[in-house]
Design a protein around this motif. Structure first.
Motif, PDB file in Angstrom:
ATOM      1  N   THR A 193      47.974  21.262 -10.457  1.00 40.13           N
ATOM      2  CA  THR A 193      46.513  21.309 -10.442  1.00 40.13           C
ATOM      3  C   THR A 193      46.038  21.534  -9.020  1.00 40.13           C
ATOM      4  O   THR A 193      46.302  20.718  -8.124  1.00 40.13           O
ATOM      5  N   ALA A 194      45.340  22.660  -8.800  1.00 38.55           N
ATOM      6  CA  ALA A 194      44.843  23.048  -7.484  1.00 38.55           C
ATOM      7  C   ALA A 194      43.398  22.584  -7.337  1.00 38.55           C
ATOM      8  O   ALA A 194      42.526  23.020  -8.089  1.00 38.55           O
ATOM      9  N   LEU A 195      43.148  21.715  -6.376  1.00 37.65           N
ATOM     10  CA  LEU A 195      41.811  21.168  -6.189  1.00 37.65           C
ATOM     11  C   LEU A 195      41.185  21.646  -4.882  1.00 37.65           C
ATOM     12  O   LEU A 195      41.863  21.940  -3.899  1.00 37.65           O
ATOM     13  N   GLY A 196      39.865  21.707  -4.895  1.00 36.49           N
ATOM     14  CA  GLY A 196      39.062  21.922  -3.710  1.00 36.49           C
ATOM     15  C   GLY A 196      38.009  20.850  -3.632  1.00 36.49           C
ATOM     16  O   GLY A 196      37.706  20.180  -4.622  1.00 36.49           O
ATOM     17  N   HIS A 197      37.433  20.648  -2.466  1.00 37.50           N
ATOM     18  CA  HIS A 197      36.322  19.734  -2.210  1.00 37.50           C
ATOM     19  C   HIS A 197      36.611  18.847  -1.000  1.00 37.50           C
ATOM     20  O   HIS A 197      35.742  18.658  -0.153  1.00 37.50           O
ATOM     21  N   LEU A 198      37.826  18.297  -0.899  1.00 34.90           N
ATOM     22  CA  LEU A 198      38.187  17.483   0.259  1.00 34.90           C
ATOM     23  C   LEU A 198      38.891  18.364   1.284  1.00 34.90           C
ATOM     24  O   LEU A 198      39.705  19.213   0.929  1.00 34.90           O
ATOM     25  N   HIS A 199      38.599  18.137   2.550  1.00 34.67           N
ATOM     26  CA  HIS A 199      39.033  19.058   3.598  1.00 34.67           C
ATOM     27  C   HIS A 199      40.361  18.682   4.237  1.00 34.67           C
ATOM     28  O   HIS A 199      40.847  19.392   5.116  1.00 34.67           O
TER      29      HIS A 199
END
Length: 388
Positions: A214-220
């Motif tokens: 699962t590829a997530l975005g939002h946290l840097h």
């Protein structure tokens, strides 16, 4: 299949009015080099392409020209979802034209997965753009308490992922991608989300089980999320966007996976295209700053300066600093009483064994307490606590 996972580009973002455009241009050049050298088969971009819903024209031009060039030059399928900073309709406006070039752009959450041809295989992708209440067209009561809202939101995300993945077949690669805040993730100051956590946090059980990654975005910050049934990961942003990210290594993630492979192989590729964000602590005042400037310290960096002084710095000093190093963003004067308060606060936050070590050094003129002595001290503390 070799997949590159990236997110949170935030094209168009500035740092206190300083343009980051040249750094974003350098990032796309570095991204192309990685795609070529690592022989990437698919590019996944997990949201926040832009920094605002109304990005400047140069940001849109850089984005569309870059992905078109990458897709064309490397015959590379690209999947992109909207993040909370993106305008879902505006981002996906060119989706039909883009799809003819192997670029899949998804603006709003839906229940239809993507099936992306990759050479002789297919990538089954449960692509879920930023699932805000408004974007999911969900109706939640205004008077609902936070826990009930969080539970309802988590169940909604879980249900959407189940619908997206219910027809996945094990003879193809299976992945999910979204732009969400997952419980257990470490945030920094630069995310600036509408909801970082609280009611709009999802738990590990909302992540679909029948995918391999699962590829997530939002946290840097690049990081894995624990307790999920599969590898669930934030790739992090390619550039540092706040000084809370000082010293943080930026990277993209490469995922090597085969259809029947239970656990993919993960490889983190560090990036060097963004300028570092560093903090200077000038405890010896202006003379120390002048020495650093003469040495060209961190000449190609953005700098936050804490300047220890007994009195307010003069305008001449401030102008000299800024003229000598254009990358200095903030100058914070620190006066003696402020430094004492900060030191006291830091001291109170130290573990008890470290406080004892400092006390022992002070009492003995610099001698170090050995492990046996520290262990004896800790046993005495524990016995005292039990007695109370």
């Amino acid at each position: 299949m070799r997949i590159l996972h990236t997110a949170d580009w935030h094209i168009g973002r500035t740092l206190e009015g300083r343009s980051r455009f040249s750094e974003h241009v350098a990032f796309f050049e570095e991204l192309e080099n990685i795609i070529r050298d690592e022989q990437i088969d698919v590019l996944l971009m997990a949201g926040d392409v832009f920094d605002s819903v109304n990005p400047p024209a140069f940001a849109e031009e850089l984005f569309y020209e870059s992905i078109a060039r990458i897709s064309r030059q490397y015959e590379l399928p690209i999947a992109i979802i909207a993040g909370n900073h993106d305008h879902p309709e505006r981002l996906a406006a060119a989706r039909n034209i883009a799809k003819t070039h192997g670029i899949y752009i998804t603006g709003y959450p839906g229940i239809e997965p993507l099936h992306i041809p990759v050479q002789d295989d297919v990538l089954q992708l449960a692509a879920l753009p930023y699932p805000s209440e408004a974007r999911m067209h969900s109706v939640f009561s205004k008077s609902i308490d936070e826990k009930t809202l969080r539970d309802a939101y988590n169940e909604k995300i879980k249900m959407i992922f189940q619908q997206l993945t219910q027809a996945f077949k094990k003879n193809h690669v299976r992945m999910a991608m979204s732009h969400v805040f997952a419980a257990g993730g470490s945030a920094s100051d630069s995310e600036r989300p509408i909801e970082v956590g609280g009611a709009y946090t999802i738990t590990a059980d909302a992540i679909p089980e029948n995918v391999q990654y699962t590829a997530l975005g939002h946290l840097h910050q690049p990081q894995n999320i624990g307790h999920s049934k599969n590898i669930t990961r934030y790739s992090g942003s390619p550039l540092a966007f706040s000084f809370s990210e000082s010293g943080m290594t930026k990277s993209v993630t490469i995922v090597d996976v085969q259809p029947h492979q239970e656990t993919p192989e993960i490889k983190e590729i560090p990036l060097s295209s963004g300028k570092p964000l560093v903090r200077w602590e000038a405890t010896y005042g202006m003379n120390q700053v002048k020495q650093w400037l003469n040495e060209n310290k961190d000449a190609d960096a953005w700098v936050e300066l804490s300047l220890h002084m007994n009195e307010t710095p003069s305008m001449e000093d401030i102008q000299f600093i800024r003229k000598s190093h254009p990358g200095i963003i903030h100058i914070y004067p620190v006066f003696p009483e402020m430094a004492e308060q900060a030191a006291a606060k830091e001291k109170n936050q130290l573990p008890i064994d470290e406080l004892f070590q400092k006390f022992y050094e002070k009492q003995t003129g610099g001698a170090k307490a050995d492990d046996d002595l520290i262990r004896l001290f800790m046993e005495m503390i524990e016995e005292e606590g039990e007695g109370e």
